[in-house]
Design a protein around this motif. Sequence first.
Motif, PDB file in Angstrom:
ATOM      1  N   ALA A   1     -13.968   6.603  36.613  1.00 24.06           N
ATOM      2  CA  ALA A   1     -13.093   5.530  36.131  1.00 24.06           C
ATOM      3  C   ALA A   1     -12.641   4.572  37.231  1.00 24.06           C
ATOM      4  CB  ALA A   1     -11.878   6.134  35.425  1.00 24.06           C
ATOM      5  N   ALA A   2     -12.025   5.076  38.268  1.00 26.09           N
ATOM      6  CA  ALA A   2     -11.471   4.204  39.308  1.00 26.09           C
ATOM      7  C   ALA A   2     -12.192   4.470  40.614  1.00 26.09           C
ATOM      8  CB  ALA A   2      -9.971   4.452  39.458  1.00 26.09           C
ATOM      9  N   LEU A   3     -13.320   3.828  40.784  1.00 27.54           N
ATOM     10  CA  LEU A   3     -14.130   4.054  41.969  1.00 27.54           C
ATOM     11  C   LEU A   3     -14.095   2.802  42.841  1.00 27.54           C
ATOM     12  CD1 LEU A   3     -15.919   6.239  43.164  1.00 27.54           C
ATOM     13  CD2 LEU A   3     -17.843   5.270  41.966  1.00 27.54           C
ATOM     14  N   ASP A   4     -13.694   2.972  44.094  1.00 34.28           N
ATOM     15  CA  ASP A   4     -13.660   1.842  45.022  1.00 34.28           C
ATOM     16  C   ASP A   4     -15.075   1.417  45.387  1.00 34.28           C
ATOM     17  OD1 ASP A   4     -10.892   1.687  45.117  1.00 34.28           O
ATOM     18  OD2 ASP A   4     -10.727   3.086  46.794  1.00 34.28           O
ATOM     19  N   SER A   5     -15.170   0.380  46.190  1.00 33.12           N
ATOM     20  CA  SER A   5     -16.466  -0.156  46.599  1.00 33.12           C
ATOM     21  C   SER A   5     -17.333   0.899  47.269  1.00 33.12           C
ATOM     22  CB  SER A   5     -16.267  -1.316  47.569  1.00 33.12           C
ATOM     23  OG  SER A   5     -15.562  -2.343  46.943  1.00 33.12           O
ATOM     24  N   MET A   6     -18.622   0.787  47.020  1.00 25.43           N
ATOM     25  CA  MET A   6     -19.590   1.705  47.611  1.00 25.43           C
ATOM     26  C   MET A   6     -19.662   1.477  49.118  1.00 25.43           C
ATOM     27  SD  MET A   6     -23.709   1.850  46.973  1.00 25.43           S
ATOM     28  CE  MET A   6     -23.568   2.360  45.283  1.00 25.43           C
ATOM     29  N   PRO A   7     -19.741   2.549  49.888  1.00 23.39           N
ATOM     30  CA  PRO A   7     -19.942   2.375  51.330  1.00 23.39           C
ATOM     31  C   PRO A   7     -21.252   1.611  51.578  1.00 23.39           C
ATOM     32  CG  PRO A   7     -19.286   4.627  50.846  1.00 23.39           C
ATOM     33  CD  PRO A   7     -19.538   3.953  49.534  1.00 23.39           C
ATOM     34  N   ALA A   8     -21.219   0.688  52.496  1.00 23.24           N
ATOM     35  CA  ALA A   8     -22.352  -0.205  52.741  1.00 23.24           C
ATOM     36  C   ALA A   8     -23.642   0.544  53.064  1.00 23.24           C
ATOM     37  CB  ALA A   8     -22.016  -1.175  53.866  1.00 23.24           C
ATOM     38  N   ASP A   9     -23.544   1.663  53.777  1.00 19.03           N
ATOM     39  CA  ASP A   9     -24.768   2.370  54.167  1.00 19.03           C
ATOM     40  C   ASP A   9     -25.440   3.091  52.988  1.00 19.03           C
ATOM     41  OD1 ASP A   9     -22.468   4.100  54.295  1.00 19.03           O
ATOM     42  OD2 ASP A   9     -23.752   5.605  55.242  1.00 19.03           O
ATOM     43  N   LEU A  10     -24.769   3.179  51.836  1.00 22.23           N
ATOM     44  CA  LEU A  10     -25.393   3.778  50.648  1.00 22.23           C
ATOM     45  C   LEU A  10     -26.086   2.729  49.781  1.00 22.23           C
ATOM     46  CD1 LEU A  10     -22.698   6.382  49.517  1.00 22.23           C
ATOM     47  CD2 LEU A  10     -24.822   6.793  50.783  1.00 22.23           C
ATOM     48  N   ALA A  11     -25.939   1.468  50.126  1.00 24.36           N
ATOM     49  CA  ALA A  11     -26.512   0.390  49.321  1.00 24.36           C
ATOM     50  C   ALA A  11     -28.036   0.464  49.270  1.00 24.36           C
ATOM     51  CB  ALA A  11     -26.063  -0.963  49.848  1.00 24.36           C
ATOM     52  N   VAL A  12     -28.679   0.827  50.361  1.00 28.64           N
ATOM     53  CA  VAL A  12     -30.144   0.928  50.375  1.00 28.64           C
ATOM     54  C   VAL A  12     -30.591   1.991  49.377  1.00 28.64           C
ATOM     55  CG1 VAL A  12     -32.152   1.574  51.766  1.00 28.64           C
ATOM     56  CG2 VAL A  12     -30.390   0.081  52.728  1.00 28.64           C
ATOM     57  N   ARG A  13     -29.936   3.144  49.414  1.00 28.38           N
ATOM     58  CA  ARG A  13     -30.272   4.219  48.480  1.00 28.38           C
ATOM     59  C   ARG A  13     -30.038   3.763  47.037  1.00 28.38           C
ATOM     60  NH1 ARG A  13     -27.308  10.108  48.006  1.00 28.38           N
ATOM     61  NH2 ARG A  13     -28.536  10.842  46.257  1.00 28.38           N
ATOM     62  N   ALA A  14     -28.957   3.062  46.800  1.00 29.33           N
ATOM     63  CA  ALA A  14     -28.643   2.578  45.451  1.00 29.33           C
ATOM     64  C   ALA A  14     -29.698   1.589  44.970  1.00 29.33           C
ATOM     65  CB  ALA A  14     -27.260   1.948  45.421  1.00 29.33           C
ATOM     66  N   ARG A  15     -30.152   0.691  45.845  1.00 27.68           N
ATOM     67  CA  ARG A  15     -31.193  -0.274  45.467  1.00 27.68           C
ATOM     68  C   ARG A  15     -32.511   0.434  45.156  1.00 27.68           C
ATOM     69  NH1 ARG A  15     -28.381  -3.649  49.008  1.00 27.68           N
ATOM     70  NH2 ARG A  15     -29.568  -3.040  50.839  1.00 27.68           N
ATOM     71  N   GLN A  16     -32.852   1.440  45.960  1.00 27.46           N
ATOM     72  CA  GLN A  16     -34.075   2.205  45.707  1.00 27.46           C
ATOM     73  C   GLN A  16     -33.986   2.935  44.369  1.00 27.46           C
ATOM     74  OE1 GLN A  16     -34.142   4.601  49.254  1.00 27.46           O
ATOM     75  NE2 GLN A  16     -35.365   3.113  50.403  1.00 27.46           N
ATOM     76  N   LEU A  17     -32.832   3.493  44.089  1.00 29.61           N
ATOM     77  CA  LEU A  17     -32.625   4.179  42.817  1.00 29.61           C
ATOM     78  C   LEU A  17     -32.715   3.194  41.654  1.00 29.61           C
ATOM     79  CD1 LEU A  17     -31.953   6.710  41.229  1.00 29.61           C
ATOM     80  CD2 LEU A  17     -29.550   6.340  41.770  1.00 29.61           C
ATOM     81  N   LEU A  18     -32.144   2.020  41.811  1.00 34.81           N
ATOM     82  CA  LEU A  18     -32.229   0.998  40.775  1.00 34.81           C
ATOM     83  C   LEU A  18     -33.686   0.628  40.507  1.00 34.81           C
ATOM     84  CD1 LEU A  18     -30.975  -1.028  38.812  1.00 34.81           C
ATOM     85  CD2 LEU A  18     -30.738  -2.606  40.752  1.00 34.81           C
ATOM     86  N   ALA A  19     -34.478   0.482  41.550  1.00 35.67           N
ATOM     87  CA  ALA A  19     -35.897   0.155  41.381  1.00 35.67           C
ATOM     88  C   ALA A  19     -36.616   1.265  40.609  1.00 35.67           C
ATOM     89  CB  ALA A  19     -36.554  -0.070  42.738  1.00 35.67           C
ATOM     90  N   ARG A  20     -36.307   2.511  40.930  1.00 42.96           N
ATOM     91  CA  ARG A  20     -36.907   3.638  40.196  1.00 42.96           C
ATOM     92  C   ARG A  20     -36.472   3.641  38.739  1.00 42.96           C
ATOM     93  NH1 ARG A  20     -35.873   9.111  43.215  1.00 42.96           N
ATOM     94  NH2 ARG A  20     -36.871   9.939  41.351  1.00 42.96           N
ATOM     95  N   GLN A  21     -35.203   3.339  38.490  1.00 40.90           N
ATOM     96  CA  GLN A  21     -34.706   3.272  37.112  1.00 40.90           C
ATOM     97  C   GLN A  21     -35.452   2.193  36.325  1.00 40.90           C
ATOM     98  OE1 GLN A  21     -30.526   2.579  37.932  1.00 40.90           O
ATOM     99  NE2 GLN A  21     -29.988   4.557  37.042  1.00 40.90           N
ATOM    100  N   GLN A  22     -35.618   1.031  36.948  1.00 44.45           N
ATOM    101  CA  GLN A  22     -36.287  -0.069  36.262  1.00 44.45           C
ATOM    102  C   GLN A  22     -37.747   0.267  35.970  1.00 44.45           C
ATOM    103  OE1 GLN A  22     -35.251  -3.102  39.131  1.00 44.45           O
ATOM    104  NE2 GLN A  22     -33.542  -3.834  37.882  1.00 44.45           N
ATOM    105  N   LEU A  23     -38.435   0.875  36.926  1.00 45.05           N
ATOM    106  CA  LEU A  23     -39.827   1.272  36.715  1.00 45.05           C
ATOM    107  C   LEU A  23     -39.919   2.336  35.623  1.00 45.05           C
ATOM    108  CD1 LEU A  23     -42.775   1.034  37.538  1.00 45.05           C
ATOM    109  CD2 LEU A  23     -42.340   2.739  39.314  1.00 45.05           C
ATOM    110  N   ALA A  24     -39.031   3.317  35.658  1.00 41.26           N
ATOM    111  CA  ALA A  24     -39.030   4.369  34.639  1.00 41.26           C
ATOM    112  C   ALA A  24     -38.753   3.771  33.255  1.00 41.26           C
ATOM    113  CB  ALA A  24     -38.009   5.444  34.982  1.00 41.26           C
ATOM    114  N   ALA A  25     -37.856   2.812  33.181  1.00 40.49           N
ATOM    115  CA  ALA A  25     -37.544   2.173  31.900  1.00 40.49           C
ATOM    116  C   ALA A  25     -38.762   1.419  31.364  1.00 40.49           C
ATOM    117  CB  ALA A  25     -36.351   1.223  32.050  1.00 40.49           C
ATOM    118  N   GLN A  26     -39.486   0.718  32.238  1.00 36.41           N
ATOM    119  CA  GLN A  26     -40.702   0.006  31.820  1.00 36.41           C
ATOM    120  C   GLN A  26     -41.765   0.996  31.342  1.00 36.41           C
ATOM    121  OE1 GLN A  26     -41.810  -2.217  35.291  1.00 36.41           O
ATOM    122  NE2 GLN A  26     -40.241  -3.777  34.987  1.00 36.41           N
ATOM    123  N   ASP A  27     -41.950   2.069  32.101  1.00 34.23           N
ATOM    124  CA  ASP A  27     -42.948   3.075  31.730  1.00 34.23           C
ATOM    125  C   ASP A  27     -42.581   3.761  30.418  1.00 34.23           C
ATOM    126  OD1 ASP A  27     -44.337   2.433  34.034  1.00 34.23           O
ATOM    127  OD2 ASP A  27     -43.697   4.223  35.139  1.00 34.23           O
TER     128      ASP A  27
END
Length: 108
Positions: free
Chosen positions: A46-72
């Motif tokens: 519910a109340a989550l502060d901003s993501m630490p900057a060093d986790l952004a790369v992992r989050a972007r990679q995960l988003l790319a996997r989510q998008q590919l999985a959704a297309q597949d």
Amino acid sequence: MTAVNSERLRAVWENELERLELDVIAVERLLRGLHSAPLDPWKPVAALDSMPADLAVRARQLLARQQLAAQDLASALESARNQITFTARVIHITGRMQPGPVYFDREA
């Protein structure tokens, strides 16, 4: 933000990313014809502060996997719909169901 709060925030974000990754893994396994344990739907904290900057790369990679999985997954569902439509047409045209599977022993 104190060091303790910063560490706690990081741990919460890492946990959330891991939960999202488990969902992606489940879909990837499903698409490969493998079974996976059912997961509870992901709900953001519910109340989550901003993501630490060093986790952004992992989050972007995960988003790319989510998008590919959704297309597949969408492609697999479309293929299944086409197969169901084709089967329904065959049944309608022939007036009967296709015969059951036929098994034979290649080794015999």
